[in-house]
Design an enzyme around this catalytic site. Structure first.
Site, PDB file in Angstrom:
ATOM      1  N   HIS A  64      28.066  38.004  45.023  1.00 42.20           N
ATOM      2  CA  HIS A  64      28.576  36.983  46.339  1.00 42.20           C
ATOM      3  C   HIS A  64      29.175  37.836  46.834  1.00 42.20           C
ATOM      4  O   HIS A  64      29.821  38.883  46.652  1.00 42.20           O
ATOM      5  CB  HIS A  64      29.255  35.921  45.047  1.00 42.20           C
ATOM      6  CG  HIS A  64      29.702  34.711  45.192  1.00 42.20           C
ATOM      7  ND1 HIS A  64      30.219  35.009  46.801  1.00 42.20           N
ATOM      8  CD2 HIS A  64      29.299  33.654  44.982  1.00 42.20           C
ATOM      9  CE1 HIS A  64      30.338  33.121  47.162  1.00 42.20           C
ATOM     10  NE2 HIS A  64      29.916  33.126  46.125  1.00 42.20           N
ATOM     11  N   GLY A 108      26.249  38.374  41.128  1.00 46.98           N
ATOM     12  CA  GLY A 108      25.725  36.724  41.336  1.00 46.98           C
ATOM     13  C   GLY A 108      23.937  37.493  41.629  1.00 46.98           C
ATOM     14  O   GLY A 108      23.118  36.954  41.346  1.00 46.98           O
ATOM     15  N   TYR A 138      32.612  32.193  35.074  1.00 49.66           N
ATOM     16  CA  TYR A 138      31.053  31.816  35.546  1.00 49.66           C
ATOM     17  C   TYR A 138      30.646  30.505  34.826  1.00 49.66           C
ATOM     18  O   TYR A 138      31.550  29.916  34.478  1.00 49.66           O
ATOM     19  CB  TYR A 138      30.305  32.219  34.894  1.00 49.66           C
ATOM     20  CG  TYR A 138      28.736  33.193  35.664  1.00 49.66           C
ATOM     21  CD1 TYR A 138      29.372  33.652  36.733  1.00 49.66           C
ATOM     22  CD2 TYR A 138      27.608  33.161  35.925  1.00 49.66           C
ATOM     23  CE1 TYR A 138      27.871  34.159  38.285  1.00 49.66           C
ATOM     24  CE2 TYR A 138      26.848  33.609  35.838  1.00 49.66           C
ATOM     25  CZ  TYR A 138      26.911  34.370  37.918  1.00 49.66           C
ATOM     26  OH  TYR A 138      25.965  34.292  37.701  1.00 49.66           O
TER      27      TYR A 138
HETATM   28  O1  YXS Z   1      34.733  47.331  53.351  1.00 52.07           O
HETATM   29  P1  YXS Z   1      33.589  47.930  54.692  1.00 52.07           P
HETATM   30  O2  YXS Z   1      33.575  47.197  55.434  1.00 52.07           O
HETATM   31  O3  YXS Z   1      32.896  49.314  54.697  1.00 52.07           O
HETATM   32  O4  YXS Z   1      32.275  47.196  53.511  1.00 52.07           O
HETATM   33  C1  YXS Z   1      32.003  47.333  52.410  1.00 52.07           C
HETATM   34  C2  YXS Z   1      32.365  46.675  51.025  1.00 52.07           C
HETATM   35  O5  YXS Z   1      33.417  45.790  51.063  1.00 52.07           O
HETATM   36  C3  YXS Z   1      30.876  45.512  51.305  1.00 52.07           C
HETATM   37  N1  YXS Z   1      31.492  45.205  49.520  1.00 52.07           N
HETATM   38  C4  YXS Z   1      30.935  43.697  49.975  1.00 52.07           C
HETATM   39  N2  YXS Z   1      31.838  42.375  50.579  1.00 52.07           N
HETATM   40  C5  YXS Z   1      31.497  41.456  49.956  1.00 52.07           C
HETATM   41  N3  YXS Z   1      30.959  41.624  49.214  1.00 52.07           N
HETATM   42  C6  YXS Z   1      30.386  42.012  48.206  1.00 52.07           C
HETATM   43  N4  YXS Z   1      30.107  42.298  46.632  1.00 52.07           N
HETATM   44  C7  YXS Z   1      30.613  43.415  48.344  1.00 52.07           C
HETATM   45  N5  YXS Z   1      29.993  44.520  47.635  1.00 52.07           N
HETATM   46  C8  YXS Z   1      30.284  45.744  48.707  1.00 52.07           C
HETATM   47  O6  YXS Z   1      29.892  46.576  51.485  1.00 52.07           O
HETATM   48  C9  YXS Z   1      30.072  48.204  51.908  1.00 52.07           C
HETATM   49  C10 YXS Z   1      30.305  49.280  51.633  1.00 52.07           C
HETATM   50  O7  YXS Z   1      30.924  49.164  50.379  1.00 52.07           O
HETATM   51  P2  YXS Z   1      31.229  50.132  49.784  1.00 52.07           P
HETATM   52  O8  YXS Z   1      31.496  51.242  50.580  1.00 52.07           O
HETATM   53  O9  YXS Z   1      31.744  49.532  48.170  1.00 52.07           O
HETATM   54  O10 YXS Z   1      29.867  50.549  49.301  1.00 52.07           O
HETATM   55  P3  YXS Z   1      29.072  51.931  47.600  1.00 52.07           P
HETATM   56  O11 YXS Z   1      27.365  52.144  48.334  1.00 52.07           O
HETATM   57  O12 YXS Z   1      30.791  53.230  47.639  1.00 52.07           O
HETATM   58  O13 YXS Z   1      29.455  51.011  46.584  1.00 52.07           O
HETATM   59  C11 YXS Z   1      28.407  49.989  46.460  1.00 52.07           C
HETATM   60  C12 YXS Z   1      29.069  49.394  45.068  1.00 52.07           C
HETATM   61  C13 YXS Z   1      28.347  47.588  45.317  1.00 52.07           C
HETATM   62  C14 YXS Z   1      28.389  50.412  43.876  1.00 52.07           C
HETATM   63  C15 YXS Z   1      29.983  48.670  45.872  1.00 52.07           C
HETATM   64  O14 YXS Z   1      30.184  47.835  47.148  1.00 52.07           O
HETATM   65  C16 YXS Z   1      30.741  47.267  44.305  1.00 52.07           C
HETATM   66  O15 YXS Z   1      30.807  47.606  43.615  1.00 52.07           O
HETATM   67  N6  YXS Z   1      30.860  45.831  45.397  1.00 52.07           N
HETATM   68  C17 YXS Z   1      31.200  44.947  44.535  1.00 52.07           C
HETATM   69  C18 YXS Z   1      29.776  44.822  43.150  1.00 52.07           C
HETATM   70  C19 YXS Z   1      30.740  43.552  42.649  1.00 52.07           C
HETATM   71  O16 YXS Z   1      31.732  43.371  42.049  1.00 52.07           O
HETATM   72  N7  YXS Z   1      29.901  42.344  43.275  1.00 52.07           N
HETATM   73  C20 YXS Z   1      30.292  41.208  42.472  1.00 52.07           C
HETATM   74  C21 YXS Z   1      30.771  40.434  43.454  1.00 52.07           C
HETATM   75  S1  YXS Z   1      31.498  38.689  42.804  1.00 52.07           S
HETATM   76  C22 YXS Z   1      29.471  38.106  42.255  1.00 52.07           C
HETATM   77  O17 YXS Z   1      28.823  38.216  42.464  1.00 52.07           O
HETATM   78  C23 YXS Z   1      30.192  36.448  40.969  1.00 52.07           C
HETATM   79  C24 YXS Z   1      30.933  36.237  41.765  1.00 52.07           C
HETATM   80  S2  YXS Z   1      30.451  36.837  39.154  1.00 52.07           S
HETATM   81  O18 YXS Z   1      31.642  38.071  40.269  1.00 52.07           O
HETATM   82  O19 YXS Z   1      30.953  35.861  39.008  1.00 52.07           O
HETATM   83  O20 YXS Z   1      29.917  37.800  39.205  1.00 52.07           O
END
Ligand code: YXS
Length: 259
Positions: A64, A108, A138
């Site tokens: 998400h 998500g 969730y």
């Molecule tokens: O800060 P900038 O502008 O450079 O952008 C960064 C991140 O902010 C962005 N980005 C995201 N933006 C919005 N939503 C996200 N979920 C998201 N994930 C990443 O992308 C740019 C690059 O991110 P960065 O520097 O962290 O990249 P990386 O290659 O070092 O690491 C990639 C990830 C995916 C491992 C890392 O970005 C990460 O851990 N992202 C969050 C993953 C996460 O926790 N997703 C769950 C979201 S909540 C959801 O899905 C549901 C509601 S639930 O949680 O209930 O399942």
């Protein structure tokens, strides 16, 4: 500018989620592009859809879009939330959707992948279901998607630890259909899509809908539904929910207080 690339080759369509700058985070804009593409493919009566990220991607989907999650006091995963809209669009599409997965899959994004009819992944793929990491309750439909895809003890492990599991474990558990090397996966996926496209589309569409209806056929009383919604509200009204959002936005470790 579109956040996806689409292609159709006879009866087979492809959607490439193509927002690497945001690691294919499921923003309202990206989800609108995908659902609009599916609407067009439905009209074109395509017989199989491949959902993927660009070849060689390190992150298939970051889940998400965190910047679009509401602050505490509002259900972050209500019926009209864009993630819910996308999952329903995949479930209700009248032809099989095959997830071609490379890289890591988060939150998500796992539910989107597991909503597809088949999952074919490269060996590097990992799946991490993350509501507990963010303090998010969730929603019922999302939990049901996961229950239908993952054996309960593993679903509990993934939901409670928020830790990634590798594609080899997902394969052993039957969560995904195949693990294929990066240099073979594309040919394998499209060969599978052609096999599907050569079969009777009406029969497949009806069987897909039968599977969807039976997988979701759970009797739930109004009291049970209201109890669950009340419990979820405690969570998204909580300090911890806001702390989880603030921490991930500030790129720091959350400090959950249990309130
Ligand atoms: O800060 P900038 O502008 O450079 O952008 C960064 C991140 O902010 C962005 N980005 C995201 N933006 C919005 N939503 C996200 N979920 C998201 N994930 C990443 O992308 C740019 C690059 O991110 P960065 O520097 O962290 O990249 P990386 O290659 O070092 O690491 C990639 C990830 C995916 C491992 C890392 O970005 C990460 O851990 N992202 C969050 C993953 C996460 O926790 N997703 C769950 C979201 S909540 C959801 O899905 C549901 C509601 S639930 O949680 O209930 O399942």
């Amino acid at each position: 500018m579109s956040l996806i690339v689409t292609e159709t080759d006879e009866a087979i369509a492809t959607i490439v989620m193509n927002n690497p700058q945001r690691r294919n985070a499921l923003s309202e804009a990206l989800i609108a592009d995908v659902t609009n593409a599916l609407h067009g493919f439905r009209e074109q009566q395509v017989r199989a859809v491949v959902l993927r990220a660009p070849p060689g991607t390190k992150v298939w989907c970051a889940g998400h879009d965190i910047s679009e999650l509401p602050d505490r006091g509002r259900d972050p995963l209500g019926w009209s939330d864009s993630l819910r809209v996308l999952v329903r669009a995949i479930h209700e599409f009248p032809a099989p959707i095959i997830a071609l997965i490379e890289g890591s899959v988060w939150g998500g994004g796992c539910e989107v992948a597991m909503s597809c009819d088949m999952l074919i992944a490269t060996p590097d793929v990992t799946f991490a279901i993350t509501p507990a990491k963010l303090g998010i309750p969730y929603n019922l439909g999302g939990v049901l998607t996961l229950m239908n895809a993952i054996p309960l003890p593993i679903a509990r492990e993934m939901l409670f630890t928020a830790q990634p599991i590798p594609s080899t474990q997902a394969l052993n558990l039957g969560v995904i259909n195949y693990v294929k090397p990066a240099d073979e996966i594309e040919a394998f996926v499209y060969r599978t899509a052609r096999q599907i496209a050569a079969n009777a589309p009406l029969s497949i569409a009806v069987m897909k809908e039968e599977l969807r209806l039976l997988a979701g056929a759970h009797s739930i009383t109004p009291e049970l539904f209201e109890r669950i919604q009340g419990l979820r509200r405690i969570v998204y009204d909580s300090h911890d929910y806001q702390e989880g959002l603030n921490a991930i936005r500030d790129k720091r470790t959350p400090e959950f207080k249990g309130r």
